[in-house]
Write a protein that holds these residues in place. Sequence first.
Motif, PDB file in Angstrom:
ATOM      1  N   HIS A  99      45.384  54.381  40.747  1.00  0.00           N
ATOM      2  CA  HIS A  99      45.224  52.946  40.479  1.00  0.00           C
ATOM      3  C   HIS A  99      46.507  52.295  39.965  1.00  0.00           C
ATOM      4  O   HIS A  99      46.593  51.079  39.900  1.00  0.00           O
ATOM      5  CB  HIS A  99      44.062  52.718  39.507  1.00  0.00           C
ATOM      6  CG  HIS A  99      42.724  52.892  40.155  1.00  0.00           C
ATOM      7  ND1 HIS A  99      42.266  54.118  40.575  1.00  0.00           N
ATOM      8  CD2 HIS A  99      41.767  51.996  40.462  1.00  0.00           C
ATOM      9  CE1 HIS A  99      41.063  53.962  41.107  1.00  0.00           C
ATOM     10  NE2 HIS A  99      40.746  52.688  41.058  1.00  0.00           N
ATOM     11  N   MET A 100      47.516  53.099  39.638  1.00  0.00           N
ATOM     12  CA  MET A 100      48.810  52.527  39.245  1.00  0.00           C
ATOM     13  C   MET A 100      49.603  52.090  40.481  1.00  0.00           C
ATOM     14  O   MET A 100      50.515  51.280  40.382  1.00  0.00           O
ATOM     15  CB  MET A 100      49.614  53.548  38.430  1.00  0.00           C
ATOM     16  CG  MET A 100      48.919  53.959  37.129  1.00  0.00           C
ATOM     17  SD  MET A 100      48.490  52.570  36.039  1.00  0.00           S
ATOM     18  CE  MET A 100      50.114  52.066  35.543  1.00  0.00           C
ATOM     19  N   LYS A 101      49.262  52.625  41.639  1.00  0.00           N
ATOM     20  CA  LYS A 101      49.926  52.271  42.901  1.00  0.00           C
ATOM     21  C   LYS A 101      49.086  51.319  43.753  1.00  0.00           C
ATOM     22  O   LYS A 101      49.603  50.710  44.680  1.00  0.00           O
ATOM     23  CB  LYS A 101      50.208  53.527  43.723  1.00  0.00           C
ATOM     24  CG  LYS A 101      51.194  54.475  43.105  1.00  0.00           C
ATOM     25  CD  LYS A 101      51.378  55.694  43.996  1.00  0.00           C
ATOM     26  CE  LYS A 101      52.324  56.695  43.385  1.00  0.00           C
ATOM     27  NZ  LYS A 101      52.409  57.927  44.202  1.00  0.00           N
ATOM     28  N   LEU A 102      47.808  51.220  43.442  1.00  0.00           N
ATOM     29  CA  LEU A 102      46.865  50.457  44.265  1.00  0.00           C
ATOM     30  C   LEU A 102      47.125  48.956  44.175  1.00  0.00           C
ATOM     31  O   LEU A 102      47.266  48.409  43.087  1.00  0.00           O
ATOM     32  CB  LEU A 102      45.437  50.772  43.823  1.00  0.00           C
ATOM     33  CG  LEU A 102      44.300  50.203  44.651  1.00  0.00           C
ATOM     34  CD1 LEU A 102      44.381  50.672  46.099  1.00  0.00           C
ATOM     35  CD2 LEU A 102      42.976  50.625  44.028  1.00  0.00           C
ATOM     36  N   GLN A 103      47.209  48.319  45.329  1.00  0.00           N
ATOM     37  CA  GLN A 103      47.421  46.876  45.406  1.00  0.00           C
ATOM     38  C   GLN A 103      46.238  46.237  46.132  1.00  0.00           C
ATOM     39  O   GLN A 103      45.480  46.921  46.808  1.00  0.00           O
ATOM     40  CB  GLN A 103      48.728  46.577  46.157  1.00  0.00           C
ATOM     41  CG  GLN A 103      49.974  47.017  45.416  1.00  0.00           C
ATOM     42  CD  GLN A 103      50.127  46.318  44.081  1.00  0.00           C
ATOM     43  OE1 GLN A 103      50.121  45.100  44.011  1.00  0.00           O
ATOM     44  NE2 GLN A 103      50.251  47.097  43.011  1.00  0.00           N
ATOM     45  N   PRO A 104      46.058  44.922  45.997  1.00  0.00           N
ATOM     46  CA  PRO A 104      44.964  44.257  46.694  1.00  0.00           C
ATOM     47  C   PRO A 104      45.018  44.535  48.199  1.00  0.00           C
ATOM     48  O   PRO A 104      46.091  44.555  48.806  1.00  0.00           O
ATOM     49  CB  PRO A 104      45.199  42.778  46.385  1.00  0.00           C
ATOM     50  CG  PRO A 104      45.902  42.795  45.066  1.00  0.00           C
ATOM     51  CD  PRO A 104      46.807  43.995  45.131  1.00  0.00           C
ATOM     52  N   GLY A 105      43.858  44.762  48.783  1.00  0.00           N
ATOM     53  CA  GLY A 105      43.769  45.055  50.201  1.00  0.00           C
ATOM     54  C   GLY A 105      42.338  45.346  50.611  1.00  0.00           C
ATOM     55  O   GLY A 105      41.388  45.021  49.895  1.00  0.00           O
ATOM     56  N   ILE A 106      42.198  45.980  51.773  1.00  0.00           N
ATOM     57  CA  ILE A 106      40.914  46.443  52.295  1.00  0.00           C
ATOM     58  C   ILE A 106      41.089  47.927  52.588  1.00  0.00           C
ATOM     59  O   ILE A 106      41.917  48.300  53.416  1.00  0.00           O
ATOM     60  CB  ILE A 106      40.524  45.717  53.601  1.00  0.00           C
ATOM     61  CG1 ILE A 106      40.414  44.214  53.400  1.00  0.00           C
ATOM     62  CG2 ILE A 106      39.219  46.284  54.149  1.00  0.00           C
ATOM     63  CD1 ILE A 106      40.208  43.447  54.707  1.00  0.00           C
ATOM     64  N   TYR A 107      40.306  48.762  51.923  1.00  0.00           N
ATOM     65  CA  TYR A 107      40.461  50.207  52.067  1.00  0.00           C
ATOM     66  C   TYR A 107      39.118  50.862  52.384  1.00  0.00           C
ATOM     67  O   TYR A 107      38.078  50.406  51.895  1.00  0.00           O
ATOM     68  CB  TYR A 107      41.002  50.810  50.761  1.00  0.00           C
ATOM     69  CG  TYR A 107      42.277  50.173  50.291  1.00  0.00           C
ATOM     70  CD1 TYR A 107      43.494  50.523  50.865  1.00  0.00           C
ATOM     71  CD2 TYR A 107      42.279  49.199  49.293  1.00  0.00           C
ATOM     72  CE1 TYR A 107      44.677  49.929  50.441  1.00  0.00           C
ATOM     73  CE2 TYR A 107      43.461  48.602  48.873  1.00  0.00           C
ATOM     74  CZ  TYR A 107      44.648  48.970  49.451  1.00  0.00           C
ATOM     75  OH  TYR A 107      45.823  48.389  49.039  1.00  0.00           O
ATOM     76  N   VAL A 108      39.164  51.930  53.179  1.00  0.00           N
ATOM     77  CA  VAL A 108      37.970  52.752  53.357  1.00  0.00           C
ATOM     78  C   VAL A 108      37.874  53.634  52.125  1.00  0.00           C
ATOM     79  O   VAL A 108      38.759  54.460  51.879  1.00  0.00           O
ATOM     80  CB  VAL A 108      38.039  53.603  54.645  1.00  0.00           C
ATOM     81  CG1 VAL A 108      36.863  54.588  54.688  1.00  0.00           C
ATOM     82  CG2 VAL A 108      38.032  52.714  55.875  1.00  0.00           C
ATOM     83  N   SER A 109      36.831  53.443  51.357  1.00  0.00           N
ATOM     84  CA  SER A 109      36.625  54.223  50.142  1.00  0.00           C
ATOM     85  C   SER A 109      35.994  55.573  50.459  1.00  0.00           C
ATOM     86  O   SER A 109      36.378  56.603  49.908  1.00  0.00           O
ATOM     87  CB  SER A 109      35.745  53.448  49.172  1.00  0.00           C
ATOM     88  OG  SER A 109      35.469  54.199  48.027  1.00  0.00           O
TER      89      SER A 109
END
Length: 159
Positions: free
Chosen positions: A11-21
């Motif tokens: 979560h320190m690298k995660l940016q807003p977007g659309i991801y397959v969880s």
Amino acid sequence: MEKIASFTIDHMKLQPGIYVSRKDHIGQETITTFDLRMTSPNEEPVMNTAEVHTIEHLAATFLRNHPVWSDKTIYFGPMGCRTGFYLLLAGDYSSADIVPLITETFTFIRDFEGAVPGASPKDCGNYLDMNLGMAKYLAGKYLEEVLTDIKQDRLVYPE
């Protein structure tokens, strides 16, 4: 106990977007869970509950009435951390597959006028906790900063 998949994403690298969880298989059917990340975790303020609640009502109503996706929509709801939403769709999809749908959904929210569907004491257990103005603002921000001309790095979780 073993960590669940969503807690293994950095979560320190995660940016807003659309991801397959994740993708779950139930019999012959695949359920794809999408992470619709609207804010940068641990870098910017989380969304307040009133706008999250409003986005939830508007998006769920829009998706469950969509001419193509209504029968495939299983769930739309907020993340507990208030940085985005989960969308569960029946079918095996990639993030790129749903960019048009998410763009359409958040355009609907940004442009919505009138009473929020289900925002009444008969229909909702916390109907007063709504903020349409901020929901529209956040939908517009997500459209402008993320969805319009979305890049591959906002469609696949960071390593």
